[in-house]
Design a protein around this motif. Structure first.
Motif, short mmCIF file in Angstrom:
data_model
loop_
_atom_site.label_atom_id
_atom_site.label_comp_id
_atom_site.label_asym_id
_atom_site.label_seq_id
_atom_site.Cartn_x
_atom_site.Cartn_y
_atom_site.Cartn_z
N UNK A 119 94.63 -8.85 17.90
CA UNK A 119 94.69 -7.40 17.98
C UNK A 119 93.51 -6.87 18.76
N UNK A 120 93.75 -5.87 19.59
CA UNK A 120 92.72 -5.20 20.35
C UNK A 120 92.76 -3.71 20.02
N UNK A 121 91.64 -3.20 19.51
CA UNK A 121 91.50 -1.78 19.20
C UNK A 121 90.47 -1.17 20.13
N UNK A 122 90.85 -0.11 20.83
CA UNK A 122 89.93 0.57 21.74
C UNK A 122 89.79 2.02 21.33
N UNK A 123 88.62 2.60 21.63
CA UNK A 123 88.34 3.98 21.27
C UNK A 123 87.80 4.71 22.49
N UNK A 124 88.53 5.71 22.96
CA UNK A 124 88.06 6.55 24.06
C UNK A 124 86.74 7.20 23.68
N UNK A 125 85.79 7.18 24.60
CA UNK A 125 84.47 7.80 24.43
C UNK A 125 83.63 7.12 23.35
N UNK A 126 84.12 6.04 22.76
CA UNK A 126 83.36 5.34 21.73
C UNK A 126 82.17 4.61 22.32
N UNK B 289 93.41 -19.01 15.40
CA UNK B 289 92.56 -18.14 14.57
C UNK B 289 92.94 -16.68 14.83
N UNK B 290 93.33 -15.94 13.81
CA UNK B 290 93.61 -14.51 13.99
C UNK B 290 92.34 -13.77 14.40
N UNK B 291 92.49 -12.87 15.39
CA UNK B 291 91.34 -12.15 15.93
C UNK B 291 91.69 -10.66 16.00
N UNK B 292 90.79 -9.82 15.49
CA UNK B 292 90.84 -8.38 15.74
C UNK B 292 89.57 -7.99 16.48
N UNK B 293 89.72 -7.45 17.66
CA UNK B 293 88.59 -7.04 18.49
C UNK B 293 88.58 -5.51 18.57
N UNK B 294 87.40 -4.91 18.29
CA UNK B 294 87.26 -3.45 18.30
C UNK B 294 86.19 -3.08 19.33
#
Length: 324
Positions: A278-285, A205-210
């Motif tokens: 995919x893993x997307x991270x955001x500084x200070x988010x 299963x394709x996964x995008x994690x934010x």
């Protein structure tokens, strides 16, 4: 659609969303399409295990009543509502732009049974996987859904349920995108830790994690949550590693697939069925829906609102690459 027409539509839809969804609630009529800003809406419900479960279905234009369209199931966080969540994410703007339908369910007493989170849905033992399956089937009776292109995304407790749907309904969902969430198949507060459901997907299963790195309600490194539900959370890496293994991804991230300010996305590739993780991270988010710039729970969950990554746009770009 010309640029001027699109800008006018965006302005109208934003204005409608800023009314806290009041117009949308008034417009609904069960099972009957009603014109709303940007498209048409249905109010629906399903019966599962003797309980009624409600949802809203938004189609971006009348054409969706005739042509097959992709469907995104959008799952609110704990304590959320259907209308409030559509406003929080502003997903309908993206649905209009890219011509997909949005199904926004209502959780049981505003929560989802995603495993070890969250009560009261967990206490009542609600089978939310079957509920969402039934809702997708019901929605397909109102509009022509492309059943090969059904996706699930969610925030916080809703993102946790998106993970469970990937585990137990991989035959329905082509891809998932959890935001500010974890896979909650284990109760880490039990001694020893207790498995609550087996994650045995029928396919890759394709996964995008934010995830925001300053989120204390959903701490990226795991540990106690400062949110109302409390409890211990696993590190995000546990969820990512599970799906990298499940999807048999051979290539770790080398270069960022997206980079803007403090936002960065990395993809594990060479996966079975091309099902990237995919893993997307955001500084200070914080505990937010990236792209809106809003952080209504900053006092509880910390962090900042995010504009360096548009979650709606990035998630749809990911989803559109996959079908069953």
């Amino acid at each position: 659609m010309r640029t001027s027409e699109w800008n006018r539509l965006v302005g109208l839809l934003k204005a409608g969303l800023q009314l806290a969804g009041g117009l949308l609630l008034v417009a609904c009529s069960n099972g009957v399409p009603v014109p709303v800003i940007g498209g048409v809406e249905f109010a629906g419900s399903v019966q599962v295990d003797g309980r009624e479960h409600k949802y809203l279905l938004f189609a971006p234009n009348a054409q969706a009543l005739d042509d097959d369209v992709p469907l995104v199931v959008s799952l609110h966080g704990g304590g959320g509502t259907m209308v409030g969540y559509d406003s929080f994410t502003q997903i309908r703007l993206n649905a209009v732009r890219h011509n997909y339908a949005v199904l926004t369910p209502a959780g049981y007493e505003r929560t989802w049974n995603a495993g070890s989170c969250c009560a009261p849905a967990t206490t009542a033992g609600i089978d939310h996987v079957q509920v969402i399956r039934a809702m997708v089937d019901d929605a397909a009776g109102s509009i022509n859904v492309d059943r090969s292109r059904v996706y699930a995304e969610g925030h916080s407790n809703g993102g946790m349920l998106a993970y469970r749907l990937a585990c137990e309904a991989a035959d329905v969902f082509a891809a998932i995108a959890p935001v500010s969430a974890f896979m909650m198949n284990r109760d880490l507060d039990a001694v020893p830790a207790q498995e609550l459901y087996a994650c045995s997907p029928s396919r890759a299963v394709p996964v995008m994690h934010v995830h925001g790195l300053a989120d204390t309600c959903a701490p990226y490194a795991g540990g106690p949550s400062t949110g109302p539900a409390g409890g211990t959370r696993p590190p995000v890496s546990d969820s990512i590693n599970f799906w990298v293994t499940n999807n048999r991804c051979l290539l770790p991230p080398i270069l960022a697939s997206y980079s803007n300010g403090g936002a960065r996305c990395e993809a594990y590739s060479g996966c079975q069925g091309a099902a990237q993780v995919q893993l997307c991270t955001i500084e200070d988010g914080g505990h937010v829906w990236p792209g809106t710039g809003q952080n209504p729970v900053a006092g509880i969950c910390g962090g900042e609102g995010v504009t360096s990554l548009d979650a709606n746009e990035q998630i749809w770009e990911f989803f559109r690459s996959y079908s069953l």
